[in-house]
Design a protein around this motif. Structure first.
Motif, PDB file in Angstrom:
ATOM      1  N   LEU A  94      17.142 -16.854 138.206  1.00 40.30           N
ATOM      2  CA  LEU A  94      16.263 -15.752 137.682  1.00 40.30           C
ATOM      3  C   LEU A  94      14.960 -16.484 137.183  1.00 40.30           C
TER       4      LEU A  94
ATOM      5  N   LEU B 160      13.152 -13.106 130.530  1.00 43.97           N
ATOM      6  CA  LEU B 160      14.365 -13.578 131.447  1.00 43.97           C
ATOM      7  C   LEU B 160      15.657 -12.855 131.199  1.00 43.97           C
ATOM      8  N   GLU B 161      15.902 -12.380 130.003  1.00 40.99           N
ATOM      9  CA  GLU B 161      16.875 -11.366 129.751  1.00 40.99           C
ATOM     10  C   GLU B 161      16.924 -10.071 130.639  1.00 40.99           C
TER      11      GLU B 161
ATOM     12  N   PHE C 116      21.919  -8.825 137.101  1.00 41.29           N
ATOM     13  CA  PHE C 116      22.899  -9.110 135.932  1.00 41.29           C
ATOM     14  C   PHE C 116      24.203  -9.295 136.273  1.00 41.29           C
ATOM     15  N   GLN C 117      24.751 -10.218 135.693  1.00 43.26           N
ATOM     16  CA  GLN C 117      26.114 -10.930 135.839  1.00 43.26           C
ATOM     17  C   GLN C 117      27.210 -10.605 134.777  1.00 43.26           C
ATOM     18  N   ARG C 118      28.417 -10.229 134.975  1.00 41.54           N
ATOM     19  CA  ARG C 118      29.456 -10.028 134.177  1.00 41.54           C
ATOM     20  C   ARG C 118      30.925 -10.418 134.856  1.00 41.54           C
ATOM     21  N   GLU C 119      31.819 -10.615 133.934  1.00 42.72           N
ATOM     22  CA  GLU C 119      33.094 -10.880 134.576  1.00 42.72           C
ATOM     23  C   GLU C 119      33.826  -9.773 134.383  1.00 42.72           C
TER      24      GLU C 119
ATOM     25  N   TYR D 235      33.407 -12.488 139.248  1.00 40.84           N
ATOM     26  CA  TYR D 235      32.260 -12.084 138.794  1.00 40.84           C
ATOM     27  C   TYR D 235      31.576 -10.679 139.562  1.00 40.84           C
TER      28      TYR D 235
ATOM     29  N   GLY E 152      31.971  -1.582 123.896  1.00 38.89           N
ATOM     30  CA  GLY E 152      31.873  -2.827 123.435  1.00 38.89           C
ATOM     31  C   GLY E 152      32.243  -3.928 124.176  1.00 38.89           C
ATOM     32  N   ASP E 153      33.173  -3.646 125.071  1.00 32.37           N
ATOM     33  CA  ASP E 153      33.634  -4.648 126.152  1.00 32.37           C
ATOM     34  C   ASP E 153      32.618  -5.404 127.113  1.00 32.37           C
ATOM     35  N   TYR E 154      31.526  -4.650 127.175  1.00 33.69           N
ATOM     36  CA  TYR E 154      30.172  -5.001 127.986  1.00 33.69           C
ATOM     37  C   TYR E 154      28.975  -4.567 127.103  1.00 33.69           C
ATOM     38  N   ARG E 155      28.190  -5.565 126.620  1.00 32.26           N
ATOM     39  CA  ARG E 155      27.075  -5.039 125.891  1.00 32.26           C
ATOM     40  C   ARG E 155      25.814  -5.463 126.613  1.00 32.26           C
ATOM     41  N   PRO E 156      24.775  -4.807 126.506  1.00 29.20           N
ATOM     42  CA  PRO E 156      23.548  -5.217 127.393  1.00 29.20           C
ATOM     43  C   PRO E 156      22.963  -6.320 126.343  1.00 29.20           C
ATOM     44  N   VAL E 157      22.193  -7.480 126.867  1.00 23.48           N
ATOM     45  CA  VAL E 157      21.865  -8.499 126.053  1.00 23.48           C
ATOM     46  C   VAL E 157      20.307  -8.146 125.782  1.00 23.48           C
TER      47      VAL E 157
ATOM     48  N   GLU F 110      20.485  -2.579 132.773  1.00 21.34           N
ATOM     49  CA  GLU F 110      21.716  -3.591 132.192  1.00 21.34           C
ATOM     50  C   GLU F 110      22.661  -2.553 131.581  1.00 21.34           C
TER      51      GLU F 110
END
Lengths: 257, 257
Positions: free
Chosen positions: B50, B88-89, B94-97, B102, B120-125, B131
């Motif tokens: 990135l 950068l964010e 974007f990556q998650r598991e 991945y 809430g399991d996946y939250r944007p950074v 995202e």
């Protein structure tokens, strides 16, 4: 044994000097050729460079060594495989998101008979004990604080208990960061130093390179460097004690001394 | 408008030729200077590069252009910021598991009034609509299939419905991959081609570079390339239709044509 390197600063700083010595441990001055990785936080964002080659043969390591990425929190790792084959998915640091922040983790050591119960919120992608430990930590954080991050001291307490539980299975030297702070846990071997004014010269252990930090810094700069073994031979490194967890923020240890 | 580039192959292939033309769109032949990123799957592992600099000024892009990383699934993105500052964010992919794999995601377009309910399991950074959409997709996957991944066709159906819902908020061209397969959704603009035997020469649109793939391939090789706009001017690119979702596996579209 793997090698760990961490950096925590009060202003974005490049890690070129420390990485210069550190990368030689990936196949030249030490025998760790099973991959490596480095993560740089920049604000909330994070860059992670991973390679399953030895650092001394890696074009990505060459880039990192020459391109001064400025960061307040860095975690790097050179791997000597114990569990899990040599593959990209087994290279540290590992990354996950929790509470809307990225968390990065690297581990040195070997855990025996370590099979924590995981909720499924974080599942290992590779097959290392290290990634299992990381998933276990974030899983526990999320279950204990489902509504968001607690204050720093509460989180420190949970992590300290977790590290002790995990270290009961073997060697567990590790670094963990969310970009705000950096946690370092010592099981057998981890050292740190704080560079701050008045700055002086530092000379690498792994090759004959000296840097005069007084020429590169301002009086307010403060940098904590954490490494498996001291990277320089003319500075005062402090060895962490067994089972010691230290929280670094803004370039100094603020909890756990 | 952002630029997307994807590659899906039956054998690990380098993307140097396509990236050569693509990277010029990050500040030279087109006006997208607000960061970029590229993700390479290698088995279950993934490397993500990135940068918040323009590709034509980025040392990391120079590395990617010159270092032939072999991968079966690649997602790249050059950003023209619409929502979210240049940081950068906010750089894609974007990556998650999820389910122990991945997942990587990149988006071209702009979503208005898009605020999905997230568990809430996946939250944007970061703070992009893109995202948020990615978190929404993985959140829905996890809720619909809590015990693990369903078969490919069932997942395709859920993703198709999701893409249509999201595209109701604006433009939603996107690429999604878990390293096994690559999903491409077209809202306004997305093209693909399949390179396979008999291979011939390809000539870039963005600069005068030609590659003779018959010299670089074996008869069994098959590569699908997906891009916002065709990267070559002497090959037959197919435009995806509005609301079309295509699943690529082993270098060919296998669902959604």
């Amino acid at each position: 044994m793997c090698q760990l390197l961490g950096m925590n600063c009060n202003v974005p700083t490049d890690i070129c000097f420390s990485f210069e010595g550190f990368q030689l441990r990936g196949g030249l001055t030490d025998h760790h050729r099973d991959g490596w990785g480095i993560a740089f936080f920049e604000g909330r964002g994070c860059r992670v460079f991973l390679d399953s080659k030895a650092t001394i043969e890696s074009p990505v390591a060459e880039l990192v060594r020459r391109y001064p990425i400025h960061s307040t929190n860095v975690i790097a790792h050179i791997r000597k495989a114990t569990q899990g084959r040599i593959a990209l998915e087994n290279s540290h640091p590992f990354q996950r998101e929790l509470w809307g922040r990225y968390w990065l983790f690297a581990h040195n050591g070997n855990l025996e008979n370590y099979a924590p119960a995981l909720s499924g919120d974080y599942r290992p992608v590779g097959d290392t004990d290290s990634e299992r430990a990381f998933c276990h930590i974030l899983d526990t954080f999320r279950r204990e604080f489902p509504n968001g991050p607690p204050d720093e001291i509460a989180l420190f307490g949970v992590l300290k208990r977790l590290c002790q539980d995990i270290a009961a299975h073997g060697t567990f030297n590790c670094l963990l960061s969310n970009g705000d702070a950096l946690y370092a846990h010592c099981s057998t071997q981890l050292h740190y130093l704080v560079r701050q004014a008045p700055f002086s010269c530092a000379h690498l252990v792994d090759q004959d390179v000296t840097v005069d930090f007084s020429q590169l810094t301002t009086p307010e700069d403060r940098v904590a460097v954490i490494a498996t073994l001291p990277l320089t031979d003319n500075e005062a490194w402090t060895a962490l004690r067994t089972h010691q967890l230290v929280l670094f923020r803004d370039g100094v240890p603020v909890e756990g001394l």
